[in-house]
Design a protein around this motif. Structure first.
Motif, PDB file in Angstrom:
ATOM      1  N   LEU A 200      48.778  56.246  58.483  1.00  0.00           N
ATOM      2  CA  LEU A 200      48.259  55.151  57.678  1.00  0.00           C
ATOM      3  C   LEU A 200      49.376  54.326  57.052  1.00  0.00           C
ATOM      4  N   ALA A 201      50.429  54.984  56.623  1.00  0.00           N
ATOM      5  CA  ALA A 201      51.552  54.243  56.042  1.00  0.00           C
ATOM      6  C   ALA A 201      52.171  53.310  57.078  1.00  0.00           C
ATOM      7  N   GLY A 202      52.205  53.762  58.331  1.00  0.00           N
ATOM      8  CA  GLY A 202      52.810  52.959  59.385  1.00  0.00           C
ATOM      9  C   GLY A 202      51.986  51.757  59.790  1.00  0.00           C
ATOM     10  N   ARG A 203      50.684  51.785  59.510  1.00  0.00           N
ATOM     11  CA  ARG A 203      49.835  50.634  59.847  1.00  0.00           C
ATOM     12  C   ARG A 203      49.219  50.002  58.603  1.00  0.00           C
ATOM     13  N   ARG A 204      49.902  50.114  57.481  1.00  0.00           N
ATOM     14  CA  ARG A 204      49.405  49.578  56.211  1.00  0.00           C
ATOM     15  C   ARG A 204      49.104  48.079  56.313  1.00  0.00           C
ATOM     16  N   GLN A 205      50.014  47.302  56.912  1.00  0.00           N
ATOM     17  CA  GLN A 205      49.812  45.862  56.994  1.00  0.00           C
ATOM     18  C   GLN A 205      48.581  45.532  57.836  1.00  0.00           C
ATOM     19  N   TRP A 206      48.398  46.256  58.929  1.00  0.00           N
ATOM     20  CA  TRP A 206      47.215  46.022  59.770  1.00  0.00           C
ATOM     21  C   TRP A 206      45.942  46.340  58.988  1.00  0.00           C
ATOM     22  N   LEU A 207      45.935  47.442  58.243  1.00  0.00           N
ATOM     23  CA  LEU A 207      44.779  47.807  57.425  1.00  0.00           C
ATOM     24  C   LEU A 207      44.530  46.769  56.331  1.00  0.00           C
ATOM     25  N   LEU A 208      45.609  46.260  55.758  1.00  0.00           N
ATOM     26  CA  LEU A 208      45.499  45.234  54.724  1.00  0.00           C
ATOM     27  C   LEU A 208      44.918  43.949  55.304  1.00  0.00           C
ATOM     28  N   ASP A 209      45.385  43.567  56.481  1.00  0.00           N
ATOM     29  CA  ASP A 209      44.891  42.344  57.132  1.00  0.00           C
ATOM     30  C   ASP A 209      43.406  42.432  57.450  1.00  0.00           C
ATOM     31  N   ARG A 210      42.917  43.630  57.728  1.00  0.00           N
ATOM     32  CA  ARG A 210      41.499  43.825  58.043  1.00  0.00           C
ATOM     33  C   ARG A 210      40.645  44.057  56.800  1.00  0.00           C
ATOM     34  N   GLY A 211      41.270  44.104  55.631  1.00  0.00           N
ATOM     35  CA  GLY A 211      40.533  44.301  54.397  1.00  0.00           C
ATOM     36  C   GLY A 211      40.110  45.734  54.151  1.00  0.00           C
ATOM     37  N   LEU A 212      40.729  46.686  54.862  1.00  0.00           N
ATOM     38  CA  LEU A 212      40.365  48.087  54.704  1.00  0.00           C
ATOM     39  C   LEU A 212      41.092  48.749  53.534  1.00  0.00           C
ATOM     40  N   VAL A 213      42.209  48.184  53.125  1.00  0.00           N
ATOM     41  CA  VAL A 213      42.939  48.670  51.955  1.00  0.00           C
ATOM     42  C   VAL A 213      43.364  47.459  51.134  1.00  0.00           C
ATOM     43  N   GLY A 214      43.673  47.720  49.863  1.00  0.00           N
ATOM     44  CA  GLY A 214      44.181  46.676  48.996  1.00  0.00           C
ATOM     45  C   GLY A 214      45.696  46.682  48.951  1.00  0.00           C
ATOM     46  N   PRO A 215      46.302  45.661  48.363  1.00  0.00           N
ATOM     47  CA  PRO A 215      47.773  45.550  48.351  1.00  0.00           C
ATOM     48  C   PRO A 215      48.481  46.752  47.741  1.00  0.00           C
ATOM     49  N   GLY A 216      47.902  47.351  46.720  1.00  0.00           N
ATOM     50  CA  GLY A 216      48.576  48.469  46.066  1.00  0.00           C
ATOM     51  C   GLY A 216      48.085  49.833  46.484  1.00  0.00           C
ATOM     52  N   ASP A 217      47.183  49.885  47.442  1.00  0.00           N
ATOM     53  CA  ASP A 217      46.611  51.174  47.835  1.00  0.00           C
ATOM     54  C   ASP A 217      47.642  52.038  48.544  1.00  0.00           C
ATOM     55  N   ASP A 218      47.714  53.291  48.123  1.00  0.00           N
ATOM     56  CA  ASP A 218      48.601  54.227  48.800  1.00  0.00           C
ATOM     57  C   ASP A 218      47.942  55.597  48.970  1.00  0.00           C
ATOM     58  N   LYS A 219      46.606  55.637  48.720  1.00  0.00           N
ATOM     59  CA  LYS A 219      45.876  56.887  48.887  1.00  0.00           C
ATOM     60  C   LYS A 219      44.631  56.644  49.727  1.00  0.00           C
ATOM     61  N   GLU A 220      44.230  57.696  50.413  1.00  0.00           N
ATOM     62  CA  GLU A 220      43.047  57.687  51.254  1.00  0.00           C
ATOM     63  C   GLU A 220      42.025  58.645  50.663  1.00  0.00           C
ATOM     64  N   GLU A 221      40.786  58.213  50.581  1.00  0.00           N
ATOM     65  CA  GLU A 221      39.733  59.107  50.116  1.00  0.00           C
ATOM     66  C   GLU A 221      39.088  59.810  51.303  1.00  0.00           C
TER      67      GLU A 221
END
Length: 231
Positions: A200-221
């Motif tokens: 997830l850390a390696g694809r953070r930007q892709w997840l951010l672009d898709r709206g799956l995580v926020g800019p400051g998110d660093d945890k997964e539920e």
């Protein structure tokens, strides 16, 4: 056997199981599912299906309580690891290779366990090879989960239950709805937040672009969903 261990294997954090390279090692999602499994009324004679068994960690946890366990995985290496770990643990577990629920067609179980691939991925299709087969599940992370939701009811006895673990990134509400529509009323029984791992850390930007995580998110539920067949 020792040669196989030395060539391909490492031990997981419990120090009791062999996990070959390319087989998913027990991690936080596995341990969370084991905690949920510990609350189930598993005893001698309980029939358990472990879908996507990996090294057999959960299958063996059920087998140690006397359950009759069938463990399924689509990779030969995982099936071999499960059989070997069962032998090392002195328990019985049937380990078979096949596509998801297909090897159990026509049978009925008291309990189905699954820690399936659920990570949203840039590739829309399931990976055909490599270690990412254990976690990548298409753009929305649901390519495997949706099939489990559709097929699990047909393999459960009345009163039987499904325990499913996945990430909040791939749609908890959708899973609850799909299970309910399939005749398996479901609820979230456990939640746990864990730091992003390397994937997830390696694809953070892709997840951010898709709206799956926020800019400051660093945890997964992570969540456990329990569904029960009432009829």
């Amino acid at each position: 056997m020792l040669g196989f261990l030395g060539l391909l294997g490492t031990y997981d954090r419990t120090g009791r199981m062999m996990v070959p390279r390319g087989v998913y090692a027990p991690q936080e999602d596995t341990l969370l599912l084991r905690e949920a499994l510990a609350r189930e009324a598993v005893r001698a004679g309980t029939t358990v299906l472990d879908v996507g068994t990996g090294s057999g960690f959960l299958a063996l946890a059920a087998a140690r309580r006397g359950a009759r366990v069938t463990a399924v995985d689509r990779t030969r290496r995982a099936v071999l690891a499960t059989r070997l770990n069962a032998a090392l643990a002195g328990v019985r577990a049937e380990a078979v290779r096949g596509d998801l629920l297909a090897p159990a067609a026509g049978r009925r179980f008291d309990l189905i366990l699954s820690n399936p691939p659920y990570v949203p991925a840039p590739d829309a299709a399931l990976p055909g090879r490599g270690s990412s087969r254990a976690w990548d599940a298409g753009n929305n992370g649901r390519l495997v989960i949706d099939r489990l939701c559709a097929g699990a009811a047909g393999l459960l006895r009345p009163g039987g239950a499904l325990l499913l673990v996945h990430s909040a990134l791939c749609g908890v509400t959708e899973t609850l709805d799909r299970l309910g529509h399939a005749g398996l009323p479901a609820e979230v029984t456990d939640r746990r937040s864990v730091p992003f791992g390397p994937v997830l850390a390696g694809r953070r930007q892709w997840l951010l672009d898709r709206g799956l995580v926020g800019p400051g998110d660093d945890k997964e539920e992570l969540v456990i969903i329990r569904a029960e067949r009432s009829e």
